[in-house]
Design a protein around this motif. Structure first.
Motif, PDB file in Angstrom:
ATOM      1  N   TYR A   1     -29.848  13.991 -41.934  1.00 42.49           N
ATOM      2  CA  TYR A   1     -30.194  12.732 -41.284  1.00 42.49           C
ATOM      3  C   TYR A   1     -29.243  11.696 -41.870  1.00 42.49           C
ATOM      4  CZ  TYR A   1     -32.441   8.331 -40.212  1.00 42.49           C
ATOM      5  OH  TYR A   1     -32.677   7.054 -39.793  1.00 42.49           O
ATOM      6  N   SER A   2     -28.663  10.873 -41.013  1.00 44.40           N
ATOM      7  CA  SER A   2     -27.736   9.857 -41.488  1.00 44.40           C
ATOM      8  C   SER A   2     -27.981   8.562 -40.743  1.00 44.40           C
ATOM      9  CB  SER A   2     -26.293  10.318 -41.273  1.00 44.40           C
ATOM     10  OG  SER A   2     -25.383   9.419 -41.858  1.00 44.40           O
ATOM     11  N   LYS A   3     -28.264   7.518 -41.489  1.00 42.67           N
ATOM     12  CA  LYS A   3     -28.513   6.217 -40.875  1.00 42.67           C
ATOM     13  C   LYS A   3     -27.233   5.397 -40.758  1.00 42.67           C
ATOM     14  CE  LYS A   3     -31.657   2.328 -41.025  1.00 42.67           C
ATOM     15  NZ  LYS A   3     -32.868   1.787 -41.589  1.00 42.67           N
ATOM     16  N   THR A   4     -26.380   5.425 -41.779  1.00 46.32           N
ATOM     17  CA  THR A   4     -25.162   4.607 -41.789  1.00 46.32           C
ATOM     18  C   THR A   4     -23.900   5.418 -41.519  1.00 46.32           C
ATOM     19  OG1 THR A   4     -24.768   4.905 -44.149  1.00 46.32           O
ATOM     20  CG2 THR A   4     -26.207   3.065 -43.493  1.00 46.32           C
ATOM     21  N   GLY A   5     -24.009   6.733 -41.505  1.00 46.26           N
ATOM     22  CA  GLY A   5     -22.843   7.586 -41.308  1.00 46.26           C
ATOM     23  C   GLY A   5     -22.332   8.224 -42.588  1.00 46.26           C
ATOM     24  N   GLN A   6     -22.765   7.740 -43.753  1.00 44.19           N
ATOM     25  CA  GLN A   6     -22.267   8.312 -45.003  1.00 44.19           C
ATOM     26  C   GLN A   6     -22.798   9.713 -45.256  1.00 44.19           C
ATOM     27  OE1 GLN A   6     -23.232   5.069 -47.670  1.00 44.19           O
ATOM     28  NE2 GLN A   6     -21.078   4.484 -47.738  1.00 44.19           N
ATOM     29  N   THR A   7     -24.059   9.951 -44.969  1.00 41.14           N
ATOM     30  CA  THR A   7     -24.606  11.292 -45.183  1.00 41.14           C
ATOM     31  C   THR A   7     -23.948  12.279 -44.221  1.00 41.14           C
ATOM     32  OG1 THR A   7     -26.690  10.277 -45.893  1.00 41.14           O
ATOM     33  CG2 THR A   7     -26.736  12.629 -45.396  1.00 41.14           C
ATOM     34  N   LYS A   8     -23.687  11.847 -43.002  1.00 45.26           N
ATOM     35  CA  LYS A   8     -22.968  12.693 -42.038  1.00 45.26           C
ATOM     36  C   LYS A   8     -21.567  13.014 -42.549  1.00 45.26           C
ATOM     37  CE  LYS A   8     -21.150  12.928 -37.373  1.00 45.26           C
ATOM     38  NZ  LYS A   8     -20.910  12.238 -36.108  1.00 45.26           N
ATOM     39  N   GLU A   9     -20.871  12.010 -43.059  1.00 49.44           N
ATOM     40  CA  GLU A   9     -19.525  12.245 -43.593  1.00 49.44           C
ATOM     41  C   GLU A   9     -19.573  13.246 -44.745  1.00 49.44           C
ATOM     42  OE1 GLU A   9     -15.695   9.866 -45.480  1.00 49.44           O
ATOM     43  OE2 GLU A   9     -17.591   8.798 -45.263  1.00 49.44           O
ATOM     44  N   MET A  10     -20.554  13.116 -45.614  1.00 44.29           N
ATOM     45  CA  MET A  10     -20.657  14.050 -46.724  1.00 44.29           C
ATOM     46  C   MET A  10     -20.960  15.461 -46.222  1.00 44.29           C
ATOM     47  SD  MET A  10     -19.628  11.892 -48.763  1.00 44.29           S
ATOM     48  CE  MET A  10     -19.453  12.814 -50.254  1.00 44.29           C
ATOM     49  N   ALA A  11     -21.783  15.581 -45.179  1.00 45.14           N
ATOM     50  CA  ALA A  11     -22.055  16.890 -44.579  1.00 45.14           C
ATOM     51  C   ALA A  11     -20.763  17.514 -44.062  1.00 45.14           C
ATOM     52  CB  ALA A  11     -23.074  16.746 -43.449  1.00 45.14           C
ATOM     53  N   GLU A  12     -19.920  16.713 -43.459  1.00 43.12           N
ATOM     54  CA  GLU A  12     -18.647  17.219 -42.942  1.00 43.12           C
ATOM     55  C   GLU A  12     -17.738  17.702 -44.061  1.00 43.12           C
ATOM     56  OE1 GLU A  12     -17.493  13.747 -40.733  1.00 43.12           O
ATOM     57  OE2 GLU A  12     -18.654  14.355 -38.958  1.00 43.12           O
ATOM     58  N   ILE A  13     -17.744  17.009 -45.193  1.00 43.35           N
ATOM     59  CA  ILE A  13     -16.926  17.425 -46.332  1.00 43.35           C
ATOM     60  C   ILE A  13     -17.475  18.706 -46.950  1.00 43.35           C
ATOM     61  CG2 ILE A  13     -16.138  16.764 -48.650  1.00 43.35           C
ATOM     62  CD1 ILE A  13     -16.153  13.822 -47.547  1.00 43.35           C
ATOM     63  N   ILE A  14     -18.789  18.818 -47.059  1.00 36.99           N
ATOM     64  CA  ILE A  14     -19.395  20.064 -47.545  1.00 36.99           C
ATOM     65  C   ILE A  14     -18.994  21.216 -46.625  1.00 36.99           C
ATOM     66  CG2 ILE A  14     -21.592  21.295 -47.819  1.00 36.99           C
ATOM     67  CD1 ILE A  14     -22.772  18.627 -48.829  1.00 36.99           C
ATOM     68  N   ALA A  15     -19.030  20.977 -45.319  1.00 40.80           N
ATOM     69  CA  ALA A  15     -18.655  22.016 -44.349  1.00 40.80           C
ATOM     70  C   ALA A  15     -17.205  22.465 -44.543  1.00 40.80           C
ATOM     71  CB  ALA A  15     -18.877  21.512 -42.925  1.00 40.80           C
ATOM     72  N   GLU A  16     -16.305  21.532 -44.857  1.00 32.62           N
ATOM     73  CA  GLU A  16     -14.909  21.897 -45.128  1.00 32.62           C
ATOM     74  C   GLU A  16     -14.836  22.909 -46.262  1.00 32.62           C
ATOM     75  OE1 GLU A  16     -12.203  18.653 -45.968  1.00 32.62           O
ATOM     76  OE2 GLU A  16     -13.196  17.411 -44.454  1.00 32.62           O
ATOM     77  N   GLY A  17     -15.555  22.633 -47.341  1.00 31.47           N
ATOM     78  CA  GLY A  17     -15.558  23.553 -48.471  1.00 31.47           C
ATOM     79  C   GLY A  17     -16.129  24.905 -48.111  1.00 31.47           C
ATOM     80  N   MET A  18     -17.185  24.911 -47.296  1.00 31.49           N
ATOM     81  CA  MET A  18     -17.785  26.175 -46.863  1.00 31.49           C
ATOM     82  C   MET A  18     -16.808  26.993 -46.031  1.00 31.49           C
ATOM     83  SD  MET A  18     -21.575  24.897 -45.841  1.00 31.49           S
ATOM     84  CE  MET A  18     -22.849  24.713 -47.085  1.00 31.49           C
ATOM     85  N   ARG A  19     -16.098  26.321 -45.135  1.00 36.55           N
ATOM     86  CA  ARG A  19     -15.119  27.020 -44.287  1.00 36.55           C
ATOM     87  C   ARG A  19     -13.982  27.589 -45.128  1.00 36.55           C
ATOM     88  NH1 ARG A  19     -16.234  22.325 -40.729  1.00 36.55           N
ATOM     89  NH2 ARG A  19     -17.723  23.113 -39.191  1.00 36.55           N
ATOM     90  N   GLU A  20     -13.525  26.834 -46.121  1.00 42.19           N
ATOM     91  CA  GLU A  20     -12.459  27.317 -47.001  1.00 42.19           C
ATOM     92  C   GLU A  20     -12.885  28.570 -47.753  1.00 42.19           C
ATOM     93  OE1 GLU A  20     -11.023  24.206 -49.545  1.00 42.19           O
ATOM     94  OE2 GLU A  20     -10.304  23.007 -47.839  1.00 42.19           O
TER      95      GLU A  20
END
Length: 166
Positions: A8-27
């Protein structure tokens, strides 16, 4: 290896962090999809996942009510039993309750039968105790935490692969 990140992201920061976590998972070799609790979530994909990570902003020293609602009510068509679970949080200040937010979600994951994983301190720096946290009102912490989120994603995917790859 299928992994989901639900946030859940209200300001977009939690969403951005989810995207960065996903990058690491894909790597690390994971197939990752991100879902906001504010949108339709592919329950078939969740059922096929071996790991799910949950992210929340911190509100009143706990996880956001919308994240809690999703975990307590909306998610029940999907069995989480035996899946690897983890959590992360964003907050304004170090004493803002981000650890409490993560722990409140980890408790729900345990009740749902998940195996929980944080990557702990066993792997050395960066130490990620309950789950990664990014603070937006403490100097440059938010920007500096981005590397930690990516590392958490890598470690989570590696653990899921270790546990579940057939």
């Amino acid at each position: 290896m299928k992994i989901a990140i639900i946030y859940y992201s209200k300001t977009g920061q939690t969403k951005e962090m989810a995207e960065i976590i996903a990058e690491g998972m894909r790597e690390a070799g994971g197939e990752v999809r991100l879902f906001s609790v504010e949108e339709a979530i592919d329950q078939d994909y969740l059922s096929a996942c071996d790991g799910i990570v949950f992210g929340t902003p911190t509100h009143m020293a706990t996880s956001a009510w919308r994240m809690n609602q999703w975990l307590m009510e909306d998610s029940y068509p999907v069995s989480f039993a035996g899946k690897l679970g983890g959590c992360f949080a964003t907050a304004h200040y170090a004493q803002g309750g981000s650890d409490s937010a993560i722990l409140s979600m980890l408790g729900m994951l345990l009740v749902r039968g998940m195996l929980v994983y944080s990557s702990g301190s066993a792997f050395g720096q960066p130490f990620i105790h309950h789950g990664p946290v990014a603070l937006d009102a403490v100097g440059n912490h938010y920007e500096e935490a981005k590397d930690t989120f990516k590392i958490f994603g890598q470690r989570f995917a590696e653990k899921a692969i270790e546990l579940f790859e057939k």
